[in-house]
Design a protein around this motif. Sequence first.
Motif, PDB file in Angstrom:
ATOM      1  N   ALA A 210      -9.772 -29.233  20.882  1.00 47.79           N
ATOM      2  CA  ALA A 210      -8.390 -29.271  21.368  1.00 47.79           C
ATOM      3  C   ALA A 210      -7.537 -28.247  20.619  1.00 47.79           C
ATOM      4  CB  ALA A 210      -7.811 -30.669  21.212  1.00 47.79           C
ATOM      5  N   GLN A 211      -7.711 -28.164  19.326  1.00 53.50           N
ATOM      6  CA  GLN A 211      -6.947 -27.189  18.534  1.00 53.50           C
ATOM      7  C   GLN A 211      -7.282 -25.767  18.958  1.00 53.50           C
ATOM      8  OE1 GLN A 211      -8.340 -28.628  14.738  1.00 53.50           O
ATOM      9  NE2 GLN A 211      -6.346 -29.540  14.239  1.00 53.50           N
ATOM     10  N   LEU A 212      -8.553 -25.477  19.090  1.00 49.92           N
ATOM     11  CA  LEU A 212      -8.993 -24.141  19.483  1.00 49.92           C
ATOM     12  C   LEU A 212      -8.399 -23.753  20.840  1.00 49.92           C
ATOM     13  CD1 LEU A 212     -10.936 -21.676  18.989  1.00 49.92           C
ATOM     14  CD2 LEU A 212     -12.606 -22.951  20.353  1.00 49.92           C
ATOM     15  N   LEU A 213      -8.507 -24.646  21.810  1.00 52.90           N
ATOM     16  CA  LEU A 213      -8.065 -24.325  23.162  1.00 52.90           C
ATOM     17  C   LEU A 213      -6.541 -24.299  23.285  1.00 52.90           C
ATOM     18  CD1 LEU A 213     -10.688 -26.378  25.184  1.00 52.90           C
ATOM     19  CD2 LEU A 213     -10.647 -23.896  24.791  1.00 52.90           C
ATOM     20  N   MET A 214      -5.889 -25.327  22.784  1.00 48.85           N
ATOM     21  CA  MET A 214      -4.437 -25.416  22.973  1.00 48.85           C
ATOM     22  C   MET A 214      -3.681 -24.371  22.155  1.00 48.85           C
ATOM     23  SD  MET A 214      -3.786 -29.440  23.458  1.00 48.85           S
ATOM     24  CE  MET A 214      -4.835 -30.400  24.546  1.00 48.85           C
ATOM     25  N   PHE A 215      -4.059 -24.210  20.907  1.00 46.15           N
ATOM     26  CA  PHE A 215      -3.391 -23.181  20.104  1.00 46.15           C
ATOM     27  C   PHE A 215      -3.832 -21.785  20.562  1.00 46.15           C
ATOM     28  CE2 PHE A 215      -2.977 -26.534  16.558  1.00 46.15           C
ATOM     29  CZ  PHE A 215      -1.770 -26.979  17.077  1.00 46.15           C
ATOM     30  N   GLY A 216      -5.065 -21.698  21.071  1.00 38.09           N
ATOM     31  CA  GLY A 216      -5.522 -20.438  21.660  1.00 38.09           C
ATOM     32  C   GLY A 216      -4.680 -20.051  22.866  1.00 38.09           C
ATOM     33  N   PHE A 217      -4.329 -21.035  23.697  1.00 37.06           N
ATOM     34  CA  PHE A 217      -3.471 -20.757  24.853  1.00 37.06           C
ATOM     35  C   PHE A 217      -2.101 -20.263  24.394  1.00 37.06           C
ATOM     36  CE2 PHE A 217      -0.234 -21.880  27.946  1.00 37.06           C
ATOM     37  CZ  PHE A 217      -0.740 -21.274  29.087  1.00 37.06           C
TER      38      PHE A 217
END
Length: 154
Positions: A103-110
Amino acid sequence: MNLLTMENPVFEVYVIAAAIMALKIMLQGWMTVFRMLKSNSGLASPEDLQKGLINKDPNPKQLEINDYVDRSRRMHRNDLENIPAFFAAGLLFVVVDPALWLAQLLMFGFVLARLAHFAAYATKQTHEVRATFYTIGSLIVIYMAAHALWQALT
């Protein structure tokens, strides 16, 4: 555990990312207004030519396209085409209870991809540069939505 509370670290990540993106959308609108006021041009509608406290000397040329203003307007439109999908897919992703690191990777990546897209657009980088950041953000949203759909179907 209720997944939609701040006790859920995945939901907390979503809240942070979604709040940043909501601010991005709203501040982009204010950037457009600032640019219209600064350049005294780029107005959007004929009724904007009415005399008022801000526009004391209306001129039909104020309705002509001004790239300085229109660039900000295009960035705003792009945000409105992309960020709402993140709001929806991100929330669906939270309720399927993914791993926190994912979740951190994807959401902060977005969030980083959208901010990089903004920087590329604001500094007039090539379409390929903007498209790279758009693609990263888009693939993240597609993955989150597909992951949620897969979890719901299995």
